[in-house]
Design an enzyme around this catalytic site. Structure first.
Site, PDB file in Angstrom:
ATOM      1  N   HIS A  58       0.648  -1.159   0.224  1.00 13.27           N
ATOM      2  CA  HIS A  58      -0.016   0.051   0.315  1.00 13.27           C
ATOM      3  C   HIS A  58       1.070   1.067   0.250  1.00 13.27           C
ATOM      4  O   HIS A  58       2.086   1.498   0.708  1.00 13.27           O
ATOM      5  CB  HIS A  58      -1.384  -0.050   1.140  1.00 13.27           C
ATOM      6  CG  HIS A  58      -2.273  -0.790   1.413  1.00 13.27           C
ATOM      7  ND1 HIS A  58      -2.836  -1.173   2.111  1.00 13.27           N
ATOM      8  CD2 HIS A  58      -1.704  -2.073   0.910  1.00 13.27           C
ATOM      9  CE1 HIS A  58      -4.445  -1.522   2.006  1.00 13.27           C
ATOM     10  NE2 HIS A  58      -3.047  -2.517   1.382  1.00 13.27           N
ATOM     11  N   GLU A  60       0.938   3.923   1.566  1.00  9.39           N
ATOM     12  CA  GLU A  60       1.245   4.374   3.068  1.00  9.39           C
ATOM     13  C   GLU A  60       2.272   3.672   3.567  1.00  9.39           C
ATOM     14  O   GLU A  60       3.213   3.851   4.381  1.00  9.39           O
ATOM     15  CB  GLU A  60      -0.024   4.359   3.660  1.00  9.39           C
ATOM     16  CG  GLU A  60      -1.075   4.999   3.498  1.00  9.39           C
ATOM     17  CD  GLU A  60      -2.425   4.912   3.163  1.00  9.39           C
ATOM     18  OE1 GLU A  60      -3.463   4.978   3.220  1.00  9.39           O
ATOM     19  OE2 GLU A  60      -1.801   3.354   1.847  1.00  9.39           O
ATOM     20  N   CYS A  88      -7.400   2.600   5.050  1.00  3.09           N
ATOM     21  CA  CYS A  88      -7.427   1.085   5.390  1.00  3.09           C
ATOM     22  C   CYS A  88      -7.124   1.254   6.685  1.00  3.09           C
ATOM     23  O   CYS A  88      -6.624   1.429   7.079  1.00  3.09           O
ATOM     24  CB  CYS A  88      -7.328   0.270   4.539  1.00  3.09           C
ATOM     25  SG  CYS A  88      -5.396  -0.313   4.791  1.00  3.09           S
ATOM     26  N   CYS A  91      -3.215   0.210   7.016  1.00  2.00           N
ATOM     27  CA  CYS A  91      -2.268   1.684   6.999  1.00  2.00           C
ATOM     28  C   CYS A  91      -2.569   2.641   8.456  1.00  2.00           C
ATOM     29  O   CYS A  91      -1.883   3.268   8.963  1.00  2.00           O
ATOM     30  CB  CYS A  91      -2.741   1.984   5.755  1.00  2.00           C
ATOM     31  SG  CYS A  91      -1.987   1.054   4.735  1.00  2.00           S
TER      32      CYS A  91
END
Length: 166
Positions: A58, A60, A88, A91
């Site tokens: 991801h 992040e 999410c 993260c």
């Protein structure tokens, strides 16, 4: 003074948007992120889950890894994160764990967001760190990029289903 903070937030969200465009160009969900420390971007990331075949890829998480390397510590206590879509649960948890005090988000994510939409991991008093969330910076631009991506994806999926690949 508040105007200056708004301009700074837009400046760095534009950088996160550039990262999202990199994901878009790879055919990934266009999510981008930058982490700023003392006016300098020290971490960048964009979504690469399908490209890397990795659940953890991801925007992040990538940005946190890079920023931690630059700082030389897992604690990113004097940093601000800019991300084009609400984080999410994974993260948001990583942001809390990294002790990032402030996160600026463009769009909320009503289907998977955990910084105010489904849950608010940022402000759970049970954790020893809470995160200030700023919402809506460059929301229109980032939302438009996501909508375009998913519209194109639906068309591609429909063509593949019909056996009409481009």
């Amino acid at each position: 003074m508040e105007l200056d903070k708004t301009n700074i937030d837009e400046k760095y969200m534009k950088e996160a948007y550039k990262q999202a465009k990199k994901a878009y160009d790879l055919g990934e969900v266009p999510i981008g992120c930058v982490i700023v420390h003392e006016g300098v971007i020290i971490g960048r990331g964009y979504n690469r889950r399908n490209t890397d075949k990795n659940t953890l890829a991801h925007a992040e998480i990538t940005a946190i890894k890079r920023a931690s390397r630059i700082i030389g510590d897992w604690r990113l206590e004097e940093c601000t994160m800019y991300v084009t879509l609400e984080p999410c649960q994974m993260c948001a948890g990583a942001i809390v764990q990294a002790r990032i005090p402030r996160v600026v988000m463009a769009c909320m994510n009503p289907k998977a967001g955990c910084a105010g939409s489904i849950l608010n991991i940022f402000n759970m008093p049970e954790f020893n760190h809470q995160v200030e969330a700023v919402r809506g910076v460059m929301e229109e631009e980032c939302s438009a990029l996501l909508k375009t991506f998913f519209k194109e994806l639906r068309i591609r999926n429909k063509l593949e289903k019909e056996g009409k690949t481009e």
